[in-house]
Write a protein that holds these residues in place. Structure first.
Motif, PDB file in Angstrom:
ATOM      1  N   UNK A 152       0.834  -1.198   0.000  1.00 18.53           N
ATOM      2  CA  UNK A 152       0.000   0.000   0.000  1.00 18.53           C
ATOM      3  C   UNK A 152       0.874   1.254   0.000  1.00 18.53           C
ATOM      4  N   UNK A 153       2.001   1.180   0.668  1.00 21.30           N
ATOM      5  CA  UNK A 153       2.886   2.333   0.757  1.00 21.30           C
ATOM      6  C   UNK A 153       3.384   2.738  -0.626  1.00 21.30           C
ATOM      7  N   UNK A 154       3.690   1.753  -1.475  1.00 27.25           N
ATOM      8  CA  UNK A 154       4.198   2.058  -2.816  1.00 27.25           C
ATOM      9  C   UNK A 154       3.131   2.776  -3.635  1.00 27.25           C
ATOM     10  N   UNK A 155       1.900   2.248  -3.588  1.00 28.27           N
ATOM     11  CA  UNK A 155       0.806   2.907  -4.311  1.00 28.27           C
ATOM     12  C   UNK A 155       0.549   4.294  -3.755  1.00 28.27           C
ATOM     13  N   UNK A 156       0.579   4.429  -2.426  1.00 27.56           N
ATOM     14  CA  UNK A 156       0.326   5.722  -1.797  1.00 27.56           C
ATOM     15  C   UNK A 156       1.364   6.754  -2.230  1.00 27.56           C
ATOM     16  N   UNK A 157       2.636   6.373  -2.231  1.00 27.31           N
ATOM     17  CA  UNK A 157       3.684   7.308  -2.648  1.00 27.31           C
ATOM     18  C   UNK A 157       3.549   7.695  -4.111  1.00 27.31           C
ATOM     19  N   UNK A 158       3.111   6.762  -4.940  1.00 26.71           N
ATOM     20  CA  UNK A 158       2.965   7.053  -6.369  1.00 26.71           C
ATOM     21  C   UNK A 158       1.860   8.074  -6.614  1.00 26.71           C
ATOM     22  N   UNK A 159       0.788   7.980  -5.850  1.00 26.16           N
ATOM     23  CA  UNK A 159      -0.366   8.865  -6.062  1.00 26.16           C
ATOM     24  C   UNK A 159      -0.387  10.064  -5.124  1.00 26.16           C
ATOM     25  N   UNK A 160       0.557  10.137  -4.185  1.00 30.00           N
ATOM     26  CA  UNK A 160       0.612  11.282  -3.291  1.00 30.00           C
ATOM     27  C   UNK A 160      -0.445  11.264  -2.210  1.00 30.00           C
ATOM     28  N   UNK A 161      -0.847  10.085  -1.751  1.00 33.93           N
ATOM     29  CA  UNK A 161      -1.824   9.956  -0.679  1.00 33.93           C
ATOM     30  C   UNK A 161      -1.260   9.056   0.414  1.00 33.93           C
TER      31      UNK A 161
END
Length: 438
Positions: A152-161
């Motif tokens: 989830x952290x990787x997706x969050x960092x990619x989208x800025x959330x």
């Protein structure tokens, strides 16, 4: 006379001594009573002093607390700054179709159609703290997470959330897809089943087949309750996805969530497909003087039923000990492998299924169902599938599929007659084929 005086004197002296002793005793008693009285007075004074001190201390504490509460500042709400310009400007603005396909497994037009289908369940509510995450970003985060094995952290960092936003919206995405797009997985009606059977026969020469069935294991973290039931014969925890697919790799029926230790035949008998087998279209045709229904083909792990066909076993009375029976197995298996291809395309598109998930069992079932629905959506939209997405050898070694375990139950006589009729038909109208061994 002198003796009487002496006795009287002695008596008088004893009386005086007794009187003196009595006075001394009385004085001692009086002093003891007075001392006890003084002790009681002192104790009451001490108790009063302690109570007074307690009251003073409590009053001071209340006054201090009141003054501190008056001076306390109102708490502030912490919010992670959002930097979603990557998706809103770069991705939506000028990304080419190939990059859309690589990262979201679908092109922009299909993505927009998916957002339209989900808007009734994922449209953001009014948020008085700050502007809510848009529908497009919620769907894009979910697709991006499913298409990769990232955290989830990787997706969050990619989208800025924040990663909790990714986790929360992914769960909403599961519910939205399974609620609003469930009709993407349906058993065909009679007319559609006959059309599939015609295409199947044209491709594989095998008549009266409209689907192939099989199961695949999805890695999970075993639940605390009954964890041993989920350990498969390869020693790792899994749930089983049983599916039926047609000739275009689209799933027609799924059953997900059975414990990994179950046999494929047990999963079948616990599925909706088996309970509602009376609804499966029959549309029989006459083959070699035998009425043959529309069929689903499966491997030896499944029972032979009037609607479920499998090959001849290699041992026993009905063994494939003739060239005709071996050829029957080869023709049937060439079409049955479509379900293996469908599973490969499913896991290649949505690589989250290749990773051991920490979700609870209920969410695992929703995850698998969501990926199957999205797979059918992509196939119906004609989205391209790259062979490089297929699971590699290292992934296969990490979670190897358990070996096939043949079904040992009784054989249905009607289904056996159908199998013999198709075997005779193939031997008469098509060249005999033999099984090739590596």
């Amino acid at each position: 006379m002198d003796q009487e005086d002496t006795a009287l004197g002695v008596a008088l002296l004893l009386t005086l001594l007794a009187l003196a002793n009595y006075r001394v005793h009385r004085a001692n008693v009086t002093r003891h009573i007075q001392a006890m009285h003084r002790l009681r007075v002192i104790r009451r004074q001490l108790v009063k002093n302690i109570d007074m001190k307690r009251k003073i201390i409590n009053a001071a504490a209340m006054a201090l607390t009141s003054s501190q509460s008056k001076r306390r500042r109102q708490p502030r709400m912490w919010k992670k700054p959002r930097l979603s310009l990557w998706f809103e400007t770069e991705v939506m603005g000028w990304w080419e179709e190939d990059r859309w396909l690589t990262n979201f497994r679908m092109k922009k037009a299909s993505f927009q159609k998916l957002c339209y289908l989900l808007k009734g369940h994922m449209t953001p509510q009014i948020n008085y703290v700050r502007e809510p995450i848009s529908l497009e970003v919620r769907v894009a985060m979910s697709l991006y997470n499913l298409a990769s094995c990232g955290e989830y952290r990787v997706t969050a960092n990619q989208f800025g959330h924040h990663k909790t936003s990714v986790h929360r919206h992914l769960r909403k995405f599961f519910k939205a897809v399974t609620s609003s797009m469930g009709d993407y997985i349906t058993m065909p009606g009679a007319d559609e089943a006959k059309e599939i059977a015609a295409r199947w026969q044209n491709k594989f020469a095998f008549p009266q087949v409209f689907g192939a069935i099989d199961g695949t294991h999805i890695p999970i973290t075993a639940p605390m309750d009954g964890s041993r039931d989920f350990i498969n014969r390869k020693g790792w925890a899994s749930v089983i996805l049983q599916a039926v697919c047609d000739d275009k790799y689209c799933f027609r029926s799924i059953n997900c969530g059975a414990p990994g230790s179950w046999h494929d035949a047990a999963v079948l008998r616990d599925s909706t497909l088996f309970r509602d087998c009376g609804r499966i279209p029959k549309e029989p045709v006459c083959i070699e003087d035998t009425s043959v229904n529309l069929l689903i083909v499966g491997d030896p792990a499944y029972p032979l039923l009037p609607w479920l066909m499998k090959g001849y076993p290699y041992h026993g009375i009905a063994a494939a000990n003739t060239a005709e029976r071996e050829s029957f197995n080869v023709y049937m298996n060439s079409g049955r492998m479509l379900i293996e291809g469908a599973f490969g395309r499913l896991k290649g598109r949505w690589r989250k299924l290749l990773k051991r998930n920490e979700l609870d069992l209920g969410q695992i079932k929703l995850l698998i169902a969501t990926c199957c629905i999205l797979h059918n959506f992509c196939e119906s939209q004609g989205e391209q599938f790259y062979d490089t997405w297929l699971p590699d050898a290292e992934t296969a070694r990490a979670f190897p599929q358990p070996p096939l375990q043949p079904h040992r139950g009784t054989t249905d006589s009607t289904a056996s007659q159908m199998r013999d009729a198709i075997c005779s038909y193939l031997a008469k109208h098509h060249p005999l084929r033999t099984q090739t061994h590596a």
